[in-house]
Design an enzyme around this catalytic site. Structure first.
Site, PDB file in Angstrom:
ATOM      1  N   GLY B   7       0.819  -1.225   0.000  1.00 45.45           N
ATOM      2  CA  GLY B   7       0.000   0.000   0.000  1.00 45.45           C
ATOM      3  C   GLY B   7       0.840   1.257   0.000  1.00 45.45           C
ATOM      4  N   ARG B  10       0.195   5.906  -1.601  1.00 44.90           N
ATOM      5  CA  ARG B  10      -0.340   7.153  -1.039  1.00 44.90           C
ATOM      6  C   ARG B  10      -0.545   7.020   0.470  1.00 44.90           C
ATOM      7  NH1 ARG B  10      -6.539   6.500  -3.333  1.00 44.90           N
ATOM      8  NH2 ARG B  10      -6.634   4.294  -2.883  1.00 44.90           N
ATOM      9  N   TYR B 150     -15.495  -2.900   8.270  1.00 46.55           N
ATOM     10  CA  TYR B 150     -14.080  -2.533   8.183  1.00 46.55           C
ATOM     11  C   TYR B 150     -13.386  -2.847   9.516  1.00 46.55           C
ATOM     12  CZ  TYR B 150      -9.990   0.553   7.765  1.00 46.55           C
ATOM     13  OH  TYR B 150      -8.722   1.055   7.734  1.00 46.55           O
ATOM     14  N   ALA B 151     -14.033  -2.475  10.619  1.00 42.70           N
ATOM     15  CA  ALA B 151     -13.458  -2.716  11.947  1.00 42.70           C
ATOM     16  C   ALA B 151     -13.269  -4.211  12.200  1.00 42.70           C
ATOM     17  CB  ALA B 151     -14.353  -2.111  13.020  1.00 42.70           C
ATOM     18  N   LYS B 154     -10.087  -5.337  10.714  1.00 44.10           N
ATOM     19  CA  LYS B 154      -8.930  -4.884  11.490  1.00 44.10           C
ATOM     20  C   LYS B 154      -8.796  -5.670  12.805  1.00 44.10           C
ATOM     21  CE  LYS B 154      -7.336  -1.906   8.633  1.00 44.10           C
ATOM     22  NZ  LYS B 154      -6.041  -2.222   7.953  1.00 44.10           N
TER      23      LYS B 154
END
Lengths: 74, 241
Positions: B7, B10, B150-151, B154
């Site tokens: 990644g 950016r 999303y959490a 993670k």
């Protein structure tokens, strides 16, 4: 067989075991060489670097004959 | 130090690349797209910056491109892995789409897991230790509307890191997580000013998280200065409590 033994010696040396040993097709990786799961992982990786084959990708490997079969060695 | 970082094009990945390169480390960087900033780094750090395009939403194909003779070959001696690449799928739970979650989990969870496998194998080949950093998110620790999926990705990678630390510590491999708060990057660009204000209000410092502060923390965890730190999650989030 010489290359396989060389790799085994290097793994044993990393564990502080420097004594020589006789390697036959019946030598068990766990019982005779005392390999644990980390040693087997190192063995696999080093064999793959040499022969381009991951011996544990397909099925169990118990002894040197299994290793040679997986590597297509006679 | 030779670092593999995902990644890189950016945001935090790019900032971490710059931080590591400026300290003289070699960086093997990957990302789905090649940005203008990547081309600049290739020019400026020609002898220590190497780039490979790889799409982590296809983890097996990406790892084959990364651990290949023309990129991270067996003659390279990696010391560290930074799993930074991630995609965000934001929505409330009742709108959840399975294919979208699967795609996100491939990038955020399965790819870092697979890269960890091949990084560990790389270390075993060279009989050496190393350091891994996973980038998580404040959302895994504090709930936000729209970020449950999303959490979850993670949270999965944080649990993975903790167990990798336990499993591979005896082989001198350290594994840690950096959990940033909301940073001003493309990842959070869709947030409105009102949402940003709400996020800031939840932090102790009443501020967004500095990208530089997060990049510096990653560099610290990779370095020997962090030699006794493993299995930890460092929250760099302006004190979100």
């Amino acid at each position: 067989m010489e290359k396989i033994k060389e790799i085994i010696l290097s793994i044993r040396a990393n564990k502080g075991i420097n004594e020589d040993f006789t390697l036959t097709e019946n030598t068990s990786l766990r019982d005779d060489l005392g390999f644990d799961s980390f040693d087997l992982a190192e063995f696999t990786v080093k064999l793959e670097a040499e022969y381009g084959i991951d011996i544990f990708e397909t099925g169990l490997v118990e002894n040197i004959k299994d290793v040679k079969d997986k590597l297509n060695l006679k | 130090m030779n670092v593999l970082l995902t990644g890189a094009s950016r945001g935090l990945g790019l900032a971490t690349c710059k931080t590591l390169l400026e300290r003289g480390h070699a960086v093997y960087a990957t990302s789905r797209t090649k940005s203008a900033e990547i081309s600049e780094l290739e020019e400026k750090f020609a002898r220590q910056f190497f780039f490979k395009q790889a799409d982590l939403s296809d983890p097996e194909s990406a790892r084959k491109q990364i651990f290949s003779p023309d990129f991270v070959s067996s003659s390279v001696r990696l010391d560290a892995l930074v799993n930074n690449a991630a995609s965000a799928y934001d929505d409330i739970a009742t709108n959840m789409q399975l294919d979208e979650i699967e795609r996100m989990f491939r990038t955020n969870v399965f790819a870092p897991m697979l890269l960890t496998k091949y990084f560990l194998r790389h270390l075993l080949l060279h009989s050496k230790g190393g350091s891994i950093v996973y980038i998580s998110s404040v959302s895994a620790h504090t709930g936000y509307k729209g970020l449950s999926m999303y959490a979850a990705s993670k949270g999965a990678i944080e649990a993975f890191s903790k167990n990798i630390a336990r499993e591979w510590g005896a082989k001198s491999v350290r594994s840690n997580v950096v959990s940033p708060g909301f940073m001003d990057t493309d990842m959070s660009s869709k947030l409105s000013e009102e949402q940003r204000e709400k996020i800031r209000a939840r932090t102790s410092l009443k501020a967004e998280t500095s990208v530089k502060s997060v990049a510096e923390t990653v560099a610290f965890l990779l370095s020997d200065a962090a030699e006794s730190i493993t299995g930890q999650t460092l929250c760099v989030d302006s004190g979100t409590i």
